[in-house]
Design a protein around this motif. Structure first.
Motif, PDB file in Angstrom:
ATOM      1  N   THR A   1       9.105  57.120  50.454  1.00  0.00           N
ATOM      2  CA  THR A   1       9.309  56.800  51.875  1.00  0.00           C
ATOM      3  C   THR A   1       9.167  55.301  52.117  1.00  0.00           C
ATOM      4  N   LEU A   2       8.154  54.712  51.509  1.00  0.00           N
ATOM      5  CA  LEU A   2       7.936  53.278  51.683  1.00  0.00           C
ATOM      6  C   LEU A   2       9.094  52.468  51.101  1.00  0.00           C
ATOM      7  N   LEU A   3       9.535  52.814  49.914  1.00  0.00           N
ATOM      8  CA  LEU A   3      10.638  52.088  49.285  1.00  0.00           C
ATOM      9  C   LEU A   3      11.932  52.292  50.051  1.00  0.00           C
ATOM     10  N   ARG A   4      12.114  53.520  50.594  1.00  0.00           N
ATOM     11  CA  ARG A   4      13.334  53.768  51.383  1.00  0.00           C
ATOM     12  C   ARG A   4      13.333  52.898  52.631  1.00  0.00           C
ATOM     13  N   GLN A   5      12.166  52.756  53.277  1.00  0.00           N
ATOM     14  CA  GLN A   5      12.085  51.884  54.455  1.00  0.00           C
ATOM     15  C   GLN A   5      12.372  50.431  54.082  1.00  0.00           C
ATOM     16  N   GLU A   6      11.809  49.979  52.954  1.00  0.00           N
ATOM     17  CA  GLU A   6      12.065  48.613  52.518  1.00  0.00           C
ATOM     18  C   GLU A   6      13.540  48.404  52.212  1.00  0.00           C
ATOM     19  N   ARG A   7      14.156  49.429  51.583  1.00  0.00           N
ATOM     20  CA  ARG A   7      15.566  49.301  51.251  1.00  0.00           C
ATOM     21  C   ARG A   7      16.430  49.238  52.491  1.00  0.00           C
ATOM     22  N   GLU A   8      16.073  50.035  53.491  1.00  0.00           N
ATOM     23  CA  GLU A   8      16.828  49.993  54.738  1.00  0.00           C
ATOM     24  C   GLU A   8      16.668  48.635  55.413  1.00  0.00           C
ATOM     25  N   GLU A   9      15.439  48.123  55.387  1.00  0.00           N
ATOM     26  CA  GLU A   9      15.239  46.777  55.976  1.00  0.00           C
ATOM     27  C   GLU A   9      16.023  45.722  55.209  1.00  0.00           C
ATOM     28  N   GLU A  10      16.057  45.847  53.880  1.00  0.00           N
ATOM     29  CA  GLU A  10      16.811  44.897  53.069  1.00  0.00           C
ATOM     30  C   GLU A  10      18.301  44.975  53.388  1.00  0.00           C
ATOM     31  N   LYS A  11      18.818  46.213  53.510  1.00  0.00           N
ATOM     32  CA  LYS A  11      20.228  46.362  53.871  1.00  0.00           C
ATOM     33  C   LYS A  11      20.520  45.715  55.219  1.00  0.00           C
ATOM     34  N   LYS A  12      19.592  45.882  56.152  1.00  0.00           N
ATOM     35  CA  LYS A  12      19.802  45.291  57.473  1.00  0.00           C
ATOM     36  C   LYS A  12      19.811  43.767  57.399  1.00  0.00           C
ATOM     37  N   ARG A  13      18.869  43.190  56.613  1.00  0.00           N
ATOM     38  CA  ARG A  13      18.832  41.732  56.466  1.00  0.00           C
ATOM     39  C   ARG A  13      20.089  41.209  55.786  1.00  0.00           C
ATOM     40  N   MET A  14      20.551  41.941  54.763  1.00  0.00           N
ATOM     41  CA  MET A  14      21.765  41.505  54.082  1.00  0.00           C
ATOM     42  C   MET A  14      22.975  41.585  55.004  1.00  0.00           C
ATOM     43  N   LYS A  15      23.016  42.601  55.846  1.00  0.00           N
ATOM     44  CA  LYS A  15      24.111  42.718  56.808  1.00  0.00           C
ATOM     45  C   LYS A  15      24.066  41.574  57.815  1.00  0.00           C
ATOM     46  N   ASP A  16      22.843  41.252  58.294  1.00  0.00           N
ATOM     47  CA  ASP A  16      22.717  40.125  59.237  1.00  0.00           C
ATOM     48  C   ASP A  16      23.080  38.809  58.560  1.00  0.00           C
ATOM     49  N   HIS A  17      22.698  38.681  57.292  1.00  0.00           N
ATOM     50  CA  HIS A  17      23.012  37.471  56.550  1.00  0.00           C
ATOM     51  C   HIS A  17      24.530  37.313  56.378  1.00  0.00           C
ATOM     52  N   LYS A  18      25.207  38.435  56.114  1.00  0.00           N
ATOM     53  CA  LYS A  18      26.663  38.394  55.969  1.00  0.00           C
ATOM     54  C   LYS A  18      27.332  38.002  57.277  1.00  0.00           C
TER      55      LYS A  18
END
Length: 613
Positions: A502-519
């Motif tokens: 659960t913790l890693l899934r939350q981190e991964r979702e946050e990472e995806k969101k940051r990468m999307k914002d970065h793009k």
């Protein structure tokens, strides 16, 4: 008294000697008819009459010279004797009349008694004549009496026959048929009503006899079937109950007494109990045989020798009807075979014990419970070699462990099924992430439409992962509360695995969101640069290479093994988290001074960004 012969006993009438009286008494008058009757009835006298005799007597007296006084005396004596004769005759006639009257009265009383006894008050043959001479009245009543006497005799025979049958059946029911005596018929009541009452009683007794005979035959048939199944001698067993129950005697001669029925019922009960015990014993032996055969991998040919034993292993008592199926010889054969296999089993104890240990390990492996298999096997072998434990006790202990392991596996089944679904979903999640990174996923290549369908199904399944994980956490915690131990999955606490995921899934979702914002930020910067410097030709985009499927930085592997490793790495969460942060793509520090070409090269040179189809 009135006799049943129909004759009327009248006193004999002695006729008066009229000749003698007339001879002695010249003044005595004799009726001519009397004289004629006397003369006619007495052939010795011929034509001699009283008058001629009297004349002859006078002539003799004259010759003798008898005195008148003597003559008068003799004549008076004759006259007195004649009167005495008449008097006796009258007395006899009076007695005869009285006797006839008494006989008539007795006849009427007898008639009344017969009517009362037979219960026929309105007998059609009863004479109504009450006038006429006594003899005429007696002659009129005699035929009626004869008919009633005959009817009474017939009725007596009927009563005797019915009562005899009643006594016989009662004696058969009570078991005292050898003490039956002749019935005593009550002659005071021979009415049809009473006879019908006896007949009704006889009919009921005959029905009861028929029912008892039917029950006896059913008992005998049951005893016969039970003796056949048990391999016992039927004639000996049935003769012990009563000698008349064998097949040689007819139906009517079989005993139907209460004692016979009771003994038959007890015999059937005892045989059924014996059948139950033998069947239970045979089924136990059959179970032992099958277990031993399975342990020692006995061939089908060797097992077939005892098919007649194992065929009834699950049969009920009523289903076992084959003759000799529960004979003592068969049970003894099964016992001998079990003993032989037990001895053979002792020599193969190590093989059997290791086989059971292997079965136990398979159960634990399927339940994802880790055990020290080498230590367990070493312990078993050391126990067998030391001889400190009986082989049967060791097998029983291992069977108990297997039973407990199955119970534990069953209690974990629901959670394990959900774990498998969760792992399957995470595999699809990994595939979907790799698929989304592929820039050529929409190309019309071979199998692209199949990947699209799989991607659609994978998205549906991935969207269900959070709810599945929550349900799995809830059920795991409930299981731990009920059993008081931690739910271990392949040596790792399941809750720790789920929390880590659960913790890693939350981190991964946050990472995806940051990468999307970065793009989006890079795209906006490109647009701003194009506005300031004008449009320039964009270099051809380098073909992106698809990332190989394998363990990702999120810690979830393609086959679930990486997910399991997450739990073992629970103590190093911070290290994983720092590694994730280090692997995140970041914009160059001097991003503003880079030209559009360099910017495009920088974007394409980094890892592919996740995108949606």
């Amino acid at each position: 008294m009135w006799g049943r012969g129909g004759a009327f006993p009248l006193a004999p009438v002695t006729s008066c000697s009229t000749l003698q009286i007339c001879a002695q008494n010249p003044h005595f008058w004799c009726h001519p008819s009397s004289m004629a009757a006397v003369d006619t009835d007495n052939p010795v006298l011929g034509h001699i009459t009283c008058r001629t005799l009297l004349q002859q007597l006078q002539k003799i007296w004259d010759e003798v010279g008898e005195f008148d006084d003597e003559r008068d005396r003799i004549l008076i004596q004759l006259e007195q004797e004649c009167l005495d004769v008449y008097k006796r005759k009258v007395d006899q006639a009076v007695k005869s009349r009285a006797h006839l009257l008494q006989t008539l009265a007795d006849a009427r009383v007898e008639l009344t008694n017969l009517q009362s006894t037979l219960g026929e008050k309105t007998y059609g043959g009863i004479p109504e004549k009450t006038s006429g001479t006594i003899k005429e009245q007696l002659a009129a009543i005699a035929p009626t009496l004869e008919k009633l006497w005959k009817q009474k005799d017939e009725r007596m025979n009927e009563f005797s026959d019915v009562q005899s049958q009643i006594q016989k059946i009662n004696a058969e029911i009570s078991g005292t048929d050898d003490l039956v005596s002749s019935p005593v018929v009550d002659e005071s009541d021979l009415s049809l009503k009473k006879l019908n009452m006896f007949r009704a009683q006889l009919k009921e007794l005959q029905k009861e006899k028929s029912d008892r005979l039917h029950r006896v035959l059913e008992f005998v048939s049951t005893v016969h079937d039970l003796c056949a199944v048990l391999g016992l001698d039927f004639l000996t067993n049935i003769a012990d109950v009563h000698p008349t129950l064998n097949d040689c005697t007819g139906l009517q001669s079989k005993s139907i007494s209460n004692d016979t029925l009771s003994r038959l019922a007890k015999s059937v009960l005892a045989l059924r109990e014996e059948k139950n015990q033998r069947l239970k014993k045979l089924q136990d032996l059959a179970t032992q045989l099958i277990d031993l055969w399975n342990l020692m991998d006995t061939s089908a040919e060797e097992r077939g020798i005892f098919d007649h034993v194992t065929c009834n292993i699950s049969a009920s008592v009523d289903e076992v009807t084959m003759p000799g199926a529960l004979a003592l010889e068969l049970i003894e054969q099964a016992e001998v075979e079990v003993g032989r296999l037990d001895q053979l089993k002792a020599s193969r104890m190590k093989e059997i014990a290791l086989k059971k240990q292997s079965e136990l390990e398979i159960i634990y492996a399927l339940a994802h419970i880790e055990i020290d298999t080498e230590a367990a096997q070493d312990k078993i072998l050391s126990l067998i070699d030391s001889g400190n434990i009986e082989p049967a006790d060791l097998l029983m202990d291992m069977d108990d462990k297997i039973f407990k392991a199955k119970e534990e596996a069953f209690s974990r089944k629901e959670i394990l099924d959900k774990v498998e679904k969760w792992m399957s979903a995470t595999e699809e999640e990994i595939w979907l992430d790799d698929y989304n990174r592929d820039d050529n996923r929409y190309n019309a290549s071979r199998g692209a439409h199949l990947n699209l369908k799989r991607a659609e199904k994978a998205r549906i399944l991935v969207n269900k992962i959070p709810a599945l994980v929550d349900s799995l956490i809830f059920k795991t915690r409930s299981w731990e509360q009920d059993h008081g131990v931690t739910f271990i999955y392949d040596g790792v606490p399941l809750l720790a695995m789920l929390e880590e995921y659960t913790l890693l899934r939350q981190e991964r979702e946050e990472e995806k969101k940051r990468m999307k914002d970065h793009k989006k930020f890079h795209e906006q910067m490109n647009k701003d640069q194009e506005t300031i410097f004008g449009s320039t030709s964009t270099p051809a985009k380098q073909p992106s290479t698809r990332k190989a499927t394998g363990p990702r930085t999120s810690g979830v592997g393609s086959n679930g093994s990486s997910t399991r490793r997450l739990s073992s790495q629970n103590g190093s969460r911070s290290v994983n988290r720092d590694a994730r942060r280090d692997s995140r793509p970041a914009a160059p520090v001097n991003y503003v001074a880079i030209s559009k070409e360099d910017t495009a090269s920088q974007i394409t040179g980094t890892d592919p960004l996740p995108s949606t189809p």
